[in-house]
Motif scaffolding. Structure first.
Motif, PDB file in Angstrom:
ATOM      1  N   ARG A   6     -34.552  63.884  54.901  1.00 28.82           N
ATOM      2  CA  ARG A   6     -35.312  63.619  56.120  1.00 28.82           C
ATOM      3  C   ARG A   6     -35.380  62.126  56.400  1.00 28.82           C
ATOM      4  O   ARG A   6     -35.638  61.332  55.509  1.00 28.82           O
ATOM      5  CB  ARG A   6     -36.724  64.169  56.010  1.00 28.82           C
ATOM      6  N   ILE A   7     -35.143  61.786  57.656  1.00 31.01           N
ATOM      7  CA  ILE A   7     -35.294  60.411  58.122  1.00 31.01           C
ATOM      8  C   ILE A   7     -36.305  60.443  59.256  1.00 31.01           C
ATOM      9  O   ILE A   7     -36.096  61.132  60.260  1.00 31.01           O
ATOM     10  CB  ILE A   7     -33.961  59.811  58.596  1.00 31.01           C
ATOM     11  N   SER A   8     -37.411  59.745  59.078  1.00 32.14           N
ATOM     12  CA  SER A   8     -38.518  59.724  60.048  1.00 32.14           C
ATOM     13  C   SER A   8     -38.973  61.136  60.387  1.00 32.14           C
ATOM     14  O   SER A   8     -39.234  61.461  61.547  1.00 32.14           O
ATOM     15  CB  SER A   8     -38.116  58.968  61.313  1.00 32.14           C
ATOM     16  N   GLY A   9     -39.026  62.014  59.380  1.00 31.11           N
ATOM     17  CA  GLY A   9     -39.529  63.366  59.567  1.00 31.11           C
ATOM     18  C   GLY A   9     -38.543  64.363  60.156  1.00 31.11           C
ATOM     19  O   GLY A   9     -38.877  65.521  60.349  1.00 31.11           O
ATOM     20  N   VAL A  10     -37.303  63.931  60.432  1.00 34.98           N
ATOM     21  CA  VAL A  10     -36.286  64.812  61.020  1.00 34.98           C
ATOM     22  C   VAL A  10     -35.241  65.142  59.959  1.00 34.98           C
ATOM     23  O   VAL A  10     -34.702  64.239  59.309  1.00 34.98           O
ATOM     24  CB  VAL A  10     -35.608  64.145  62.244  1.00 34.98           C
ATOM     25  N   GLU A  11     -34.954  66.425  59.767  1.00 39.85           N
ATOM     26  CA  GLU A  11     -33.944  66.854  58.795  1.00 39.85           C
ATOM     27  C   GLU A  11     -32.573  66.354  59.246  1.00 39.85           C
ATOM     28  O   GLU A  11     -32.135  66.631  60.355  1.00 39.85           O
ATOM     29  CB  GLU A  11     -33.941  68.377  58.676  1.00 39.85           C
ATOM     30  N   GLU A  48     -38.726  55.951  57.338  1.00 38.00           N
ATOM     31  CA  GLU A  48     -38.960  56.580  56.040  1.00 38.00           C
ATOM     32  C   GLU A  48     -37.841  57.576  55.746  1.00 38.00           C
ATOM     33  O   GLU A  48     -37.460  58.372  56.602  1.00 38.00           O
ATOM     34  CB  GLU A  48     -40.294  57.315  56.048  1.00 38.00           C
ATOM     35  N   VAL A  49     -37.302  57.514  54.529  1.00 36.67           N
ATOM     36  CA  VAL A  49     -36.255  58.436  54.079  1.00 36.67           C
ATOM     37  C   VAL A  49     -36.819  59.231  52.910  1.00 36.67           C
ATOM     38  O   VAL A  49     -37.275  58.667  51.934  1.00 36.67           O
ATOM     39  CB  VAL A  49     -34.985  57.678  53.644  1.00 36.67           C
ATOM     40  N   ILE A  50     -36.781  60.564  53.033  1.00 32.20           N
ATOM     41  CA  ILE A  50     -37.255  61.455  51.966  1.00 32.20           C
ATOM     42  C   ILE A  50     -36.089  62.334  51.548  1.00 32.20           C
ATOM     43  O   ILE A  50     -35.515  63.038  52.374  1.00 32.20           O
ATOM     44  CB  ILE A  50     -38.438  62.311  52.426  1.00 32.20           C
ATOM     45  N   ILE A  51     -35.756  62.283  50.257  1.00 31.83           N
ATOM     46  CA  ILE A  51     -34.648  63.078  49.733  1.00 31.83           C
ATOM     47  C   ILE A  51     -35.215  64.184  48.874  1.00 31.83           C
ATOM     48  O   ILE A  51     -36.023  63.953  48.020  1.00 31.83           O
ATOM     49  CB  ILE A  51     -33.685  62.199  48.905  1.00 31.83           C
TER      50      ILE A  51
END
Length: 51
Positions: A6-11, A48-51
């Motif tokens: 996810r980047i800025s809350g977008v998959e 924000e990047v979430i892996i």
């Protein structure tokens, strides 16, 4: 659970070249790092990047 990126809350898993992901986890107070290659979009600095 499947892969998620996810980047800025977008998959964005479909935009990531999975073979290019590198994650370095440091077991000290230093910051962990990640590098990846993304196609077809350009994230903004500070996203924000979430892996």
């Amino acid at each position: 659970m499947g892969d998620s990126f996810r980047i800025s809350g977008v998959e964005r898993i479909s935009n990531i070249l999975l073979q290019d992901i590198s994650i370095e986890q440091v077991l000290t107070s230093m910051v962990d790092t990640c590098s990846f290659t993304i196609k077809n979009i350009q994230p903004n600095e500070g996203d924000e990047v979430i892996i």
